[in-house]
Design an enzyme around this catalytic site. Structure first.
Site, PDB file in Angstrom:
ATOM      1  N   TYR A   1       0.804  -1.239   0.000  1.00  0.00           N
ATOM      2  CA  TYR A   1       0.000   0.000   0.000  1.00  0.00           C
ATOM      3  C   TYR A   1       0.831   1.281   0.000  1.00  0.00           C
ATOM      4  O   TYR A   1       0.283   2.362   0.086  1.00  0.00           O
ATOM      5  CB  TYR A   1      -0.978   0.015   1.178  1.00  0.00           C
ATOM      6  N   LYS A   2       2.153   1.157  -0.079  1.00  0.00           N
ATOM      7  CA  LYS A   2       2.993   2.363  -0.103  1.00  0.00           C
ATOM      8  C   LYS A   2       3.276   2.731  -1.561  1.00  0.00           C
ATOM      9  O   LYS A   2       2.371   3.156  -2.266  1.00  0.00           O
ATOM     10  CB  LYS A   2       4.242   2.128   0.732  1.00  0.00           C
TER      11      LYS A   2
END
Ligand SMILES: *Cc1c(COP(=O)(O)O)cnc(C)c1O
Length: 399
Positions: free
Chosen positions: A211-212
């Site tokens: 999710y980064k």
């Protein structure tokens, strides 16, 4: 060149259009939660309405659900210097850390070596695994000095989440191998932002976050890497049925799958994987050299502009672009209220206790004008002392 001219000359300038980012927002927190790709809403909607709604159970075969973890892992592989069959998307980074750390401890006698100030979950998982298996855990600032013949595994985060300092993956891996130890790299702040060459460094094991910089959405599935030469000798401690050699033979006894699939545990989270895949697909036709070069250019410009001000900030990120990740951290005695004031003005970075302001420069969608705007906004907040307003002093649950 002005920031406007640099945006105009940026070979990646059109990639921002693939993200649902508001034009007036200066989003500098993609290292914590990547922005939403425009394709994600349709990809998830199709998975929900067509594949689940109409296809139902048939979609495990017909919509490629059962292959999603390996298929997505193979798409992540080129970003981290791995072969397609060495990477798989699964679970969270924390769970993957546990699986690979424990697998390494069971394969090698001795201690875990890590460093103080590593990301909390990495340290907590190391403490749990060390307790469970009765192994020493050495937390040291002199990692190279503390690797010895009694070392089972070295656990490090490649790009430090606070300072953005990069470890020398090849040198540390070579040092560990001289003592027959394994190294587990956490690539959460590396994958998709800076060059990573796992096989070039002869790395053993790695995990990373979806999710980064991979833009997989909040709580996206993570990934793990196991070098091919370890596929037969390492075993997941979480011997769930999706890692079984023949999950649909429904046997009573566990037998590990060949290859990377043995590191799966339970049924893959298909909706989350659909969003993750949409995020990763953006990289497919990009020149990765241009992506990584832009990361360095953005962080260099930010440091240069901050250095040109006299606002009480100290840059704690390495100044050598080859030794830093894609974010820059500044310390300031009033870091928390300054961060809150900047967010209220549409410049979104984050705060890391006790005094760090952190700004992430995702090369896919950050503009050079965003960098300039962030520094102008910080300067104005400090010169006007707007951050002293009481509403900017309150702490929130998530920083
Ligand atoms: C973000 C991050 C994680 C996240 O772990 P989760 O299991 O997704 O909460 C782990 N390690 C590092 C170094 C990170 O930066």
């Amino acid at each position: 060149m002005t920031p406007e001219a640099r945006d105009a000359a940026d070979p990646l300038r059109h990639v921002r259009e693939r993200f649902a980012l508001l034009d007036y927002l200066t989003y500098l927190d993609g290292n914590s939660l990547g922005a939403l790709p425009k394709a994600t809403a349709d990809a998830v909607a199709k998975t929900v309405s067509e594949d689940w709604g109409n296809g139902l159970i048939r979609s495990w075969n017909h919509a490629g659900w059962i292959d999603a973890p390996a298929r997505i892992g193979a798409k992540i592989a080129p970003l981290i210097g791995a072969q397609p069959h060495e990477v798989i998307a699964a679970d969270s980074t924390s769970v993957n850390l546990f699986k690979l750390l424990t697998a390494a401890l069971q394969a090698r006698p001795g201690k875990i070596v890590t460093e103080p100030g590593n990301f909390p979950t990495d340290l907590y998982i190391a403490q749990g695994a060390a307790n469970l298996l009765g192994r020493p855990l050495v937390t040291t600032d002199d990692v190279l000095g503390d690797i010895d013949d009694d070392t089972a595994v070295v656990l490090l985060t490649h790009v430090h989440y606070k300072t953005a300092a990069v470890h020398d993956m090849a040198a540390i891996t070579a040092a560990a191998h001289r003592h027959n130890a394994l190294v587990l790299w956490d690539l959460s702040h590396s994958a998709g932002a800076i060059p990573v060459d796992l096989n070039g460094a002869k790395a053993d094991l790695a995990v990373g976050c979806g999710y980064k910089y991979l833009n997989g959405g909040p709580g996206a599935p993570a990934f793990l890497f196991v070098a091919e030469r370890h596929h037969d000798s390492l075993h997941s401690p979480l011997t769930g049925w999706m890692g079984h050699a023949e999950p649909f033979a429904f046997r009573d006894d566990y037998a590990p799958a060949e290859g990377i699939r043995r590191f799966l545990c339970g049924t893959p989270p298909i909706l989350g994987l659909a969003a993750l895949e949409a995020g990763i697909d953006i990289f497919a036709d990009l020149d990765l050299g241009a992506v990584f070069a832009k990361s360095r250019a953005l962080t260099s410009l930010f440091i240069e502009l901050i250095d040109a001000t006299d606002l009480g900030f100290e840059v704690v990120t390495p100044r050598d672009p080859a030794r830093r990740g894609s974010h820059v951290s500044l310390t300031h005695p009033h870091a928390w209220p300054i961060c809150q004031t900047a967010i209220a003005r549409g410049v979104i970075g984050d705060f890391r206790a006790p005094d760090i302001l952190r700004f992430g420069f995702t090369p896919l969608y950050t503009r050079f004008t965003d960098v300039a705007r962030a520094v102008e906004t910080l300067a104005d907040i400090i010169q006007t002392r707007e951050y002293e307003h009481p509403r900017f002093q309150r702490r929130a649950a998530v920083t």
